[in-house]
Design a protein around this motif. Sequence first.
Motif, PDB file in Angstrom:
ATOM      1  N   GLY A  41     -11.815  21.736   3.272  1.00 25.45           N
ATOM      2  CA  GLY A  41     -12.737  20.653   2.968  1.00 25.45           C
ATOM      3  C   GLY A  41     -12.053  19.297   2.949  1.00 25.45           C
ATOM      4  N   ILE A  42     -10.834  19.266   2.429  1.00 27.63           N
ATOM      5  CA  ILE A  42     -10.074  18.011   2.378  1.00 27.63           C
ATOM      6  C   ILE A  42      -9.807  17.491   3.784  1.00 27.63           C
ATOM      7  N   ARG A  43      -9.492  18.390   4.702  1.00 25.22           N
ATOM      8  CA  ARG A  43      -9.231  17.981   6.087  1.00 25.22           C
ATOM      9  C   ARG A  43     -10.491  17.445   6.773  1.00 25.22           C
ATOM     10  N   GLU A  44     -11.656  17.902   6.334  1.00 17.13           N
ATOM     11  CA  GLU A  44     -12.900  17.591   7.038  1.00 17.13           C
ATOM     12  C   GLU A  44     -13.752  16.521   6.368  1.00 17.13           C
ATOM     13  N   THR A  45     -13.339  16.002   5.205  1.00  9.08           N
ATOM     14  CA  THR A  45     -14.174  15.049   4.481  1.00  9.08           C
ATOM     15  C   THR A  45     -13.417  13.765   4.169  1.00  9.08           C
ATOM     16  N   THR A  46     -14.170  12.783   3.702  1.00 10.67           N
ATOM     17  CA  THR A  46     -13.588  11.507   3.287  1.00 10.67           C
ATOM     18  C   THR A  46     -14.294  11.045   2.016  1.00 10.67           C
ATOM     19  N   GLY A  47     -13.787   9.978   1.446  1.00  9.20           N
ATOM     20  CA  GLY A  47     -14.445   9.311   0.324  1.00  9.20           C
ATOM     21  C   GLY A  47     -14.516  10.146  -0.940  1.00  9.20           C
ATOM     22  N   THR A  48     -15.648  10.027  -1.614  1.00  9.46           N
ATOM     23  CA  THR A  48     -15.851  10.679  -2.910  1.00  9.46           C
ATOM     24  C   THR A  48     -15.774  12.193  -2.804  1.00  9.46           C
ATOM     25  N   LEU A  49     -16.363  12.758  -1.764  1.00 13.18           N
ATOM     26  CA  LEU A  49     -16.332  14.210  -1.601  1.00 13.18           C
ATOM     27  C   LEU A  49     -14.899  14.711  -1.435  1.00 13.18           C
ATOM     28  N   ARG A  50     -14.099  13.954  -0.684  1.00 13.61           N
ATOM     29  CA  ARG A  50     -12.695  14.337  -0.504  1.00 13.61           C
ATOM     30  C   ARG A  50     -11.964  14.297  -1.849  1.00 13.61           C
ATOM     31  N   ALA A  51     -12.234  13.287  -2.648  1.00  9.50           N
ATOM     32  CA  ALA A  51     -11.608  13.189  -3.973  1.00  9.50           C
ATOM     33  C   ALA A  51     -11.998  14.392  -4.836  1.00  9.50           C
ATOM     34  N   GLN A  52     -13.251  14.797  -4.764  1.00 10.71           N
ATOM     35  CA  GLN A  52     -13.698  15.968  -5.514  1.00 10.71           C
ATOM     36  C   GLN A  52     -13.018  17.234  -5.002  1.00 10.71           C
ATOM     37  N   MET A  53     -12.838  17.314  -3.694  1.00 12.61           N
ATOM     38  CA  MET A  53     -12.153  18.468  -3.102  1.00 12.61           C
ATOM     39  C   MET A  53     -10.696  18.507  -3.563  1.00 12.61           C
ATOM     40  N   LEU A  54     -10.038  17.348  -3.625  1.00 14.24           N
ATOM     41  CA  LEU A  54      -8.650  17.291  -4.107  1.00 14.24           C
ATOM     42  C   LEU A  54      -8.551  17.784  -5.550  1.00 14.24           C
ATOM     43  N   HIS A  55      -9.504  17.370  -6.366  1.00 14.21           N
ATOM     44  CA  HIS A  55      -9.526  17.822  -7.759  1.00 14.21           C
ATOM     45  C   HIS A  55      -9.744  19.334  -7.810  1.00 14.21           C
ATOM     46  N   GLY A  56     -10.683  19.836  -7.021  1.00 20.80           N
ATOM     47  CA  GLY A  56     -10.947  21.273  -6.982  1.00 20.80           C
ATOM     48  C   GLY A  56      -9.731  22.058  -6.514  1.00 20.80           C
ATOM     49  N   LEU A  57      -9.020  21.536  -5.524  1.00 17.16           N
ATOM     50  CA  LEU A  57      -7.815  22.186  -5.031  1.00 17.16           C
ATOM     51  C   LEU A  57      -6.762  22.269  -6.129  1.00 17.16           C
ATOM     52  N   LYS A  58      -6.548  21.164  -6.815  1.00 13.14           N
ATOM     53  CA  LYS A  58      -5.558  21.150  -7.895  1.00 13.14           C
ATOM     54  C   LYS A  58      -5.909  22.196  -8.950  1.00 13.14           C
ATOM     55  N   GLN A  59      -7.167  22.261  -9.329  1.00 14.26           N
ATOM     56  CA  GLN A  59      -7.595  23.219 -10.350  1.00 14.26           C
ATOM     57  C   GLN A  59      -7.441  24.656  -9.856  1.00 14.26           C
ATOM     58  N   ALA A  60      -7.823  24.925  -8.615  1.00 16.05           N
ATOM     59  CA  ALA A  60      -7.713  26.282  -8.073  1.00 16.05           C
ATOM     60  C   ALA A  60      -6.257  26.718  -7.995  1.00 16.05           C
ATOM     61  N   GLU A  61      -5.374  25.817  -7.577  1.00 16.36           N
ATOM     62  CA  GLU A  61      -3.947  26.151  -7.508  1.00 16.36           C
ATOM     63  C   GLU A  61      -3.378  26.421  -8.896  1.00 16.36           C
ATOM     64  N   GLU A  62      -3.758  25.600  -9.874  1.00 13.56           N
ATOM     65  CA  GLU A  62      -3.290  25.810 -11.247  1.00 13.56           C
ATOM     66  C   GLU A  62      -3.800  27.145 -11.790  1.00 13.56           C
ATOM     67  N   ASP A  63      -5.051  27.474 -11.496  1.00 13.07           N
ATOM     68  CA  ASP A  63      -5.629  28.729 -11.965  1.00 13.07           C
ATOM     69  C   ASP A  63      -4.950  29.933 -11.318  1.00 13.07           C
ATOM     70  N   ALA A  64      -4.597  29.828 -10.034  1.00 16.37           N
ATOM     71  CA  ALA A  64      -3.895  30.922  -9.360  1.00 16.37           C
ATOM     72  C   ALA A  64      -2.519  31.140  -9.994  1.00 16.37           C
ATOM     73  N   ILE A  65      -1.828  30.057 -10.331  1.00 13.95           N
ATOM     74  CA  ILE A  65      -0.521  30.172 -11.004  1.00 13.95           C
ATOM     75  C   ILE A  65      -0.697  30.805 -12.373  1.00 13.95           C
ATOM     76  N   TRP A  66      -1.707  30.367 -13.098  1.00 12.16           N
ATOM     77  CA  TRP A  66      -1.978  30.924 -14.431  1.00 12.16           C
ATOM     78  C   TRP A  66      -2.280  32.416 -14.330  1.00 12.16           C
ATOM     79  N   MET A  67      -3.046  32.823 -13.316  1.00  8.98           N
ATOM     80  CA  MET A  67      -3.364  34.236 -13.150  1.00  8.98           C
ATOM     81  C   MET A  67      -2.103  35.029 -12.830  1.00  8.98           C
ATOM     82  N   GLN A  68      -1.202  34.463 -12.016  1.00 12.25           N
ATOM     83  CA  GLN A  68       0.051  35.164 -11.722  1.00 12.25           C
ATOM     84  C   GLN A  68       0.872  35.339 -12.985  1.00 12.25           C
ATOM     85  N   GLN A  69       0.884  34.330 -13.842  1.00 15.99           N
ATOM     86  CA  GLN A  69       1.600  34.443 -15.107  1.00 15.99           C
ATOM     87  C   GLN A  69       0.970  35.529 -15.985  1.00 15.99           C
TER      88      GLN A  69
END
Length: 80
Positions: A41-69
Motif C-alpha cells: 500500500g505504501i508503494r501504491e499510495t500518497t498523501g494521508t493514506l500513505r501516512a496511515q499505511m506507514l503507521h499501520g506498517l510500524k504497528q504490524a511490525e512491532e506486533d510481529a516482534i512482540w508475538m515472536q517474543q
Amino acid sequence: MREAIDACITVLDAPGPLDRRLLAPWLKVVHERAADVFRRGIRETTGTLRAQMLHGLKQAEEDAIWMQQAIDALSRDNAN
C-alpha cells in the motif's frame, strides 16, 4: 488487506480450543501478512493514506516482534 483478514479468519475458525503455544505462531503470521499488505500500500499510495499505511506498517511490525517474543517465552516455559 484481504490476505491479513483471511489469516485472521483461519485462526478464528480453527476447531477446538487453542492454547497460547498454538495461537502465537498463527498471530505472528497474521501480523507479518498485514505488514506485507501495508508495504504494498505504501508503494501504491500518497498523501494521508500513505501516512496511515506507514503507521499501520510500524504497528504490524512491532506486533510481529512482540508475538515472536511471546513464542520464545512460551518455548522457554515449556522447556523448564
